[in-house]
Design an enzyme around this catalytic site. Structure first.
Site, mmCIF file in Angstrom:
data_model
loop_
_atom_site.group_PDB
_atom_site.id
_atom_site.type_symbol
_atom_site.label_atom_id
_atom_site.label_comp_id
_atom_site.label_asym_id
_atom_site.label_seq_id
_atom_site.Cartn_x
_atom_site.Cartn_y
_atom_site.Cartn_z
ATOM 1 N N CYS A 74 5.006 -9.201 2.740
ATOM 2 C CA CYS A 74 3.898 -8.633 1.973
ATOM 3 C C CYS A 74 2.688 -8.551 2.898
ATOM 4 O O CYS A 74 2.258 -9.580 3.441
ATOM 5 C CB CYS A 74 3.602 -9.553 0.794
ATOM 6 S SG CYS A 74 2.161 -9.066 -0.178
ATOM 7 N N CYS A 185 2.263 -1.225 2.775
ATOM 8 C CA CYS A 185 2.589 -2.154 1.688
ATOM 9 C C CYS A 185 4.097 -2.091 1.535
ATOM 10 O O CYS A 185 4.684 -1.001 1.571
ATOM 11 C CB CYS A 185 1.898 -1.709 0.398
ATOM 12 S SG CYS A 185 2.516 -2.493 -1.111
#
Ligand code: DGL
Length: 264
Positions: A74, A185
């Site tokens: 992440c 992302c």
């Protein structure tokens, strides 16, 4: 740490599955644990202190299960937590991730690079430092994408509402002359089929999943921790709706996997 111990992989939700897949492809003998903190998504709009606290509790969870390495799959959590976690666990192989500015700057022909990422990632000092270091000769156009992660989390990757939102985020990048777009992302690689329909064919999409897998292999290799033989089945935990993850996992992961509740 033992060679046969599992590797813990973590994201705010299902986005890290795009990284998990790269890890599994490169390291097919490794047993994998995955925590999706879906109960607290999106991280992109949360404070760094909150994300650090969540990341710490996931790290402890993996430590209790004997994980030999920790992958923060992440970008947003890496920005908020990687430095502290490295201090907390100096001897634990830990891989974070960041938007692929360096390869994108090398790939662009137009000299304009777009970045799709969360607000948290784009506003961070770590991202600013990345630009200072690697984007000196190119123009970088950033686009925060609020709402996108929540739609991807539904598991419907072809909904009209997702089309509309994504279109609105990529249009300014195309209009600015970007020929290279960074998917900053880990949720966004799931949008590649949709992006292929939306974008002119000359645009290159760059993400970091494969580089993370290579870095993990390097760190494990250096410590003589690479597994051999058959891995255990991949195990998943979610802090969100257990039945939702069980429902969507077969489409996103396409392999059997045990899903349990993450209560920490
Ligand atoms: N998948 C995460 C990332 O790579 C963030 C998603 C979220 O906003 O929770 O940045």
């Amino acid at each position: 740490m033992v060679k046969g111990a599992p590797i813990g992989v973590f994201d705010s939700g299902i986005g890290g599955l795009t990284v998990l897949e790269e890890i599994q492809q490169l390291l097919p003998h490794e047993s994998l644990l995955y925590v999706a903190d879906c109960g607290h998504i999106p991280y992109g709009e949360k404070t760094p202190a909150f994300i650090l606290e969540r990341s710490r509790s996931v790290a402890e969870f993996f430590r209790e299960r004997g994980a030999k390495a920790f992958v923060i799959a992440c970008n947003t959590a890496t920005v908020a937590a990687v430095a502290d976690l490295r201090r907390d666990y100096p001897d634990w192989p830990l891989v974070g991730m960041e938007p692929a500015v360096k390869p994108a700057a090398a790939a662009t022909r137009s000299g304009v690079v777009g970045v799709l990422a969360t607000t948290g990632t784009l506003q961070s000092a770590k991202f600013a430092a990345l630009l200072d270091r690697f984007a000196t000769d190119v123009r970088v156009v950033t686009q925060p994408c609020p709402g996108l992660v929540e739609l991807i989390e539904t598991g419907d990757l072809d909904s009209p509402v997702l089309h509309r939102l994504l279109q609105g985020y990529v249009e300014p990048l195309v209009g600015a002359g970007c020929d290279t777009i960074i998917l900053g992302c880990t949720h966004y690689p799931f949008l590649k089929p949709l992006l292929a329909q939306m974008l002119p064919p000359n645009i290159i999409l760059i993400d970091t999943g494969a580089a993370v897998a290579r870095q993990l292999k390097r760190l494990l290799g250096e410590r003589d921790l690479l597994a051999a033989g058959d891995p255990e089945p991949t195990q998943f935990w979610t802090s969100g709706d257990l039945f939702h993850l069980r429902n969507i996992l077969p489409t996103l992961w396409k392999q059997p996997g045990i899903v349990r509740s993450f209560a920490s």
